[in-house]
Design a protein around this motif. Structure first.
Motif, mmCIF file in Angstrom:
data_model
loop_
_atom_site.group_PDB
_atom_site.id
_atom_site.type_symbol
_atom_site.label_atom_id
_atom_site.label_comp_id
_atom_site.label_asym_id
_atom_site.label_seq_id
_atom_site.Cartn_x
_atom_site.Cartn_y
_atom_site.Cartn_z
ATOM 1 N N PHE A 1 3.064 -3.139 25.179
ATOM 2 C CA PHE A 1 3.895 -2.047 24.676
ATOM 3 C C PHE A 1 5.212 -1.917 25.432
ATOM 4 N N GLY A 2 5.328 -2.528 26.575
ATOM 5 C CA GLY A 2 6.558 -2.441 27.358
ATOM 6 C C GLY A 2 6.588 -1.203 28.227
ATOM 7 N N GLU A 3 7.780 -0.717 28.519
ATOM 8 C CA GLU A 3 7.963 0.391 29.459
ATOM 9 C C GLU A 3 7.916 1.758 28.789
ATOM 10 N N LYS A 4 7.807 1.800 27.482
ATOM 11 C CA LYS A 4 7.816 3.079 26.776
ATOM 12 C C LYS A 4 6.468 3.775 26.930
ATOM 13 N N ASN A 5 6.388 5.006 26.383
ATOM 14 C CA ASN A 5 5.110 5.706 26.308
ATOM 15 C C ASN A 5 5.040 6.466 24.992
ATOM 16 N N LEU A 6 3.884 7.024 24.709
ATOM 17 C CA LEU A 6 3.652 7.707 23.438
ATOM 18 C C LEU A 6 3.538 9.219 23.598
ATOM 19 N N LYS A 7 4.063 9.739 24.675
ATOM 20 C CA LYS A 7 3.986 11.176 24.917
ATOM 21 C C LYS A 7 4.691 11.941 23.791
ATOM 22 N N GLY B 1 0.173 -4.290 5.294
ATOM 23 C CA GLY B 1 0.450 -5.371 6.235
ATOM 24 C C GLY B 1 1.798 -6.033 6.029
ATOM 25 N N ASP B 2 2.251 -6.132 4.776
ATOM 26 C CA ASP B 2 3.571 -6.718 4.530
ATOM 27 C C ASP B 2 4.673 -5.835 5.110
ATOM 28 N N GLN B 3 4.537 -4.524 4.928
ATOM 29 C CA GLN B 3 5.533 -3.610 5.492
ATOM 30 C C GLN B 3 5.499 -3.624 7.020
ATOM 31 N N ILE B 4 4.296 -3.693 7.578
ATOM 32 C CA ILE B 4 4.167 -3.772 9.033
ATOM 33 C C ILE B 4 4.857 -5.028 9.563
ATOM 34 N N LEU B 5 4.653 -6.156 8.886
ATOM 35 C CA LEU B 5 5.283 -7.403 9.311
ATOM 36 C C LEU B 5 6.803 -7.292 9.221
ATOM 37 N N TYR B 6 7.299 -6.651 8.179
ATOM 38 C CA TYR B 6 8.742 -6.445 8.033
ATOM 39 C C TYR B 6 9.285 -5.581 9.164
ATOM 40 N N ILE B 7 8.586 -4.490 9.481
ATOM 41 C CA ILE B 7 9.039 -3.588 10.544
ATOM 42 C C ILE B 7 9.139 -4.322 11.878
ATOM 43 N N ILE B 8 8.093 -5.084 12.207
ATOM 44 C CA ILE B 8 8.084 -5.793 13.492
ATOM 45 C C ILE B 8 9.161 -6.877 13.515
ATOM 46 N N ALA B 9 9.313 -7.604 12.404
ATOM 47 C CA ALA B 9 10.317 -8.663 12.350
ATOM 48 C C ALA B 9 11.721 -8.089 12.512
ATOM 49 N N ARG B 10 11.991 -6.966 11.849
ATOM 50 C CA ARG B 10 13.324 -6.370 11.960
ATOM 51 C C ARG B 10 13.595 -5.873 13.383
ATOM 52 N N ALA B 11 12.555 -5.321 14.026
ATOM 53 C CA ALA B 11 12.716 -4.864 15.406
ATOM 54 C C ALA B 11 12.967 -6.033 16.352
ATOM 55 N N ARG B 12 12.237 -7.134 16.166
ATOM 56 C CA ARG B 12 12.447 -8.309 17.011
ATOM 57 C C ARG B 12 13.845 -8.890 16.784
ATOM 58 N N GLY C 1 -5.322 -5.793 15.747
ATOM 59 C CA GLY C 1 -4.958 -4.535 15.123
ATOM 60 C C GLY C 1 -4.333 -3.544 16.078
ATOM 61 N N ILE C 2 -4.855 -3.442 17.288
ATOM 62 C CA ILE C 2 -4.321 -2.495 18.265
ATOM 63 C C ILE C 2 -2.935 -2.929 18.718
ATOM 64 N N VAL C 3 -2.767 -4.193 19.035
ATOM 65 C CA VAL C 3 -1.455 -4.703 19.456
ATOM 66 C C VAL C 3 -0.441 -4.556 18.326
ATOM 67 N N THR C 4 -0.870 -4.813 17.101
ATOM 68 C CA THR C 4 0.022 -4.642 15.956
ATOM 69 C C THR C 4 0.525 -3.208 15.860
ATOM 70 N N ALA C 5 -0.396 -2.242 15.949
ATOM 71 C CA ALA C 5 -0.001 -0.835 15.883
ATOM 72 C C ALA C 5 0.981 -0.490 16.995
ATOM 73 N N LEU C 6 0.756 -1.034 18.176
ATOM 74 C CA LEU C 6 1.648 -0.752 19.301
ATOM 75 C C LEU C 6 3.054 -1.302 19.060
ATOM 76 N N ALA D 1 9.181 2.546 16.371
ATOM 77 C CA ALA D 1 9.375 3.943 15.987
ATOM 78 C C ALA D 1 9.911 4.762 17.152
ATOM 79 N N VAL D 2 9.311 4.582 18.331
ATOM 80 C CA VAL D 2 9.751 5.321 19.508
ATOM 81 C C VAL D 2 11.156 4.888 19.925
ATOM 82 N N GLY D 3 11.388 3.584 19.939
ATOM 83 C CA GLY D 3 12.678 3.069 20.386
ATOM 84 C C GLY D 3 13.826 3.469 19.485
ATOM 85 N N GLN D 4 13.562 3.574 18.169
ATOM 86 C CA GLN D 4 14.630 3.894 17.227
ATOM 87 C C GLN D 4 14.608 5.351 16.797
ATOM 88 N N GLY D 5 13.572 6.088 17.189
ATOM 89 C CA GLY D 5 13.483 7.486 16.800
ATOM 90 C C GLY D 5 13.373 7.666 15.304
#
Length: 445
Positions: free
Chosen positions: A165-171, A257-268, A339-344, A350-354
């Motif tokens: 997850f990196g240095e962020k948190n989910l607070k 899953g397709d939308q999740i893959l799109y979200i992660i790809a765009r963030a990367r 699944g857990i890593v994917t959600a993270l 979401a956290v990084g872009q608000g």
């Protein structure tokens, strides 16, 4: 050479029927031990989900490994990707998962990981199949393998997930986590809680028979209701062995899953970290392909099944791939679908872009897609090869033209024929799928 036992994701079937019998599991353990573990002191790790039959199959596999002279580390209930991770971390010769993933409790299966935490090659699986047919010869008494429990397996995996997850948190976030009464019922909520989120866990009381029953990624009604009831920011739905993840936003909108893959790809891509093409499957929504094209990201399609997504990623040097079912592979974080890593990864975006999930997925417009599953008793391949089905498929493809796609295939994990039609109009997709399914139905009678 054709496969007798292994499908697209290990060996799977109804418990008590061939091949999911204790006798077969013992022989499978012995055969795998002979093929995967070379030399004395060889060791495998074995994890499972929460099915009652897991105890029986675990014992039989353990006996087979012992007869082959292989030491066995028992991990207990743990997500499939957790077994993959610990195979590498504990430097075992192989990892074994007893699970039928998203299937009901009466099914179970056995799948393997190599020492690198990746799926086995076709050649190795075929070698294990050949060994299964050989006479079982037990090693000498002083060379028999032993078994022991790894008490901190869950803790090790939790720390690994958090590290992606990196240095962020989910607070400040309230999350609903649906564990499908499966392998993640303890570790799943713990990961998100330890990163600071307030977690409402559901599907976290397995009894051996309720895995995937009205919950998890195959039944999103439960997580939607809980998100609404608790006023959560979003919901995360895992499947029985937690290698898949689907999500819902605060309003109950599904994120597949397709939308999740799109979200992660765009963030990367935005972070300058994306390399190689993004890989989907023949079932991936056309909207994913078009959305990635708009970002100037290459998209490739593999055959259906995460093993084929993985093969194409390795062939092309890609790092992200997945299926609409929520099986997402992030090779820059782990070695298999998680699944857990994917959600993270989605939460990190979401956290990084608000931004909320709908905003993150806004660049991808989903095309209406209709999927009809038809049970078969005999060989699905014979039904699909019939002239009536081939003619119906050709007619549907011609009628759709450039407006859509057709995919007709046998499931690799269940006795089903899957009829998929995708079109730019929902009514057209529905009528075309129904017409094609009727032709398949008549051919299987």
């Amino acid at each position: 050479m054709s496969r007798q036992y292994f499908g697209t994701d290990g060996v799977r079937g109804r418990v008590g029927e061939s091949p999911m019998t204790p006798e077969f599991a013992l022989k499978l353990g012995w055969a795998a031990g002979r093929v995967l573990a070379n030399g004395s002191g060889a060791r495998v790790v074995v994890g499972k989900d929460t099915r009652r039959s897991g105890y029986m199959l675990e014992s039989a596999l353990e006996a087979g490994f012992a007869a082959a002279g292989v030491e066995t580390d028992l991990l207990g209930p743990l997500p499939t990707p957790g077994v993959a991770y610990l195979t590498r971390a504990l430097r075992a010769q192989a990892g074994v998962v007893i699970s039928a993933s998203h299937n009901p409790h009466h099914d179970n299966g056995v799948k393997f990981f190599g020492p690198d935490g990746g799926k086995l090659s076709d050649d190795i699986e075929l070698e294990i199949e050949r060994m299964i047919d050989a006479p079982l010869d037990c090693v000498a008494p002083d060379q028999l393998g032993r078994a022991k429990r790894i008490d901190d397996a869950a803790g090790r995996y939790i720390e690994f997930c958090k590290g992606t997850f990196g240095e962020k948190n989910l607070k400040g976030l309230k999350l609903v986590v649906d564990c499908a009464n499966g392998a993640a019922y303890r570790v799943g909520p713990a990961v998100f809680e330890e990163l600071g989120a307030k977690v409402v866990a559901i599907g976290d009381h397995p009894n051996g028979l309720n895995i995937n029953a009205g919950c998890g990624s195959t039944h999103l009604g439960a997580v939607k209701a809980a998100v609404h009831q608790w006023g959560a920011d979003l919901g995360i739905a895992l499947d029985g062995d937690a290698d898949r993840c689907l999500m819902v936003d605060a309003a109950g909108n599904e994120i597949d899953g397709d939308q999740i893959l799109y979200i992660i790809a765009r963030a990367r891509l935005a972070a300058g970290e994306l390399r190689g093409p993004v890989v989907g499957t023949q079932m991936s929504n056309l909207g994913l392909e078009r959305g990635l094209e708009a970002l100037k990201v290459e998209f490739r399609r593999a055959k259906v099944g995460d093993r084929y997504v993985m093969e194409l990623l390795r062939e092309t040097g890609g790092m992200l791939g997945g299926e609409g079912s929520g099986h997402t592979i992030c090779l820059d974080r782990t070695t298999t679908g998680d699944g857990i890593v994917t959600a993270l990864q989605v939460l990190a975006a979401a956290v990084g872009q608000g931004r909320g999930l709908q905003e993150l997925a806004a660049g991808m417009h989903r095309f209406p897609q209709v999927l009809i599953n038809l049970p078969v008793r005999g060989r699905a391949a014979d039904v699909l090869a019939s002239s009536a089905v081939r003619d119906a498929e050709a007619a549907t493809v011609a009628a759709l033209g450039a407006r859509g796609r057709v995919l007709l295939r046998a499931s690799g994990t269940e006795p089903l024929i899957r009829v998929m039609v995708e079109a730019d109009d929902e009514a057209l997709a529905q009528s075309s799928a129904q017409s094609l399914a009727a032709a398949v139905d008549a051919a299987r009678a």
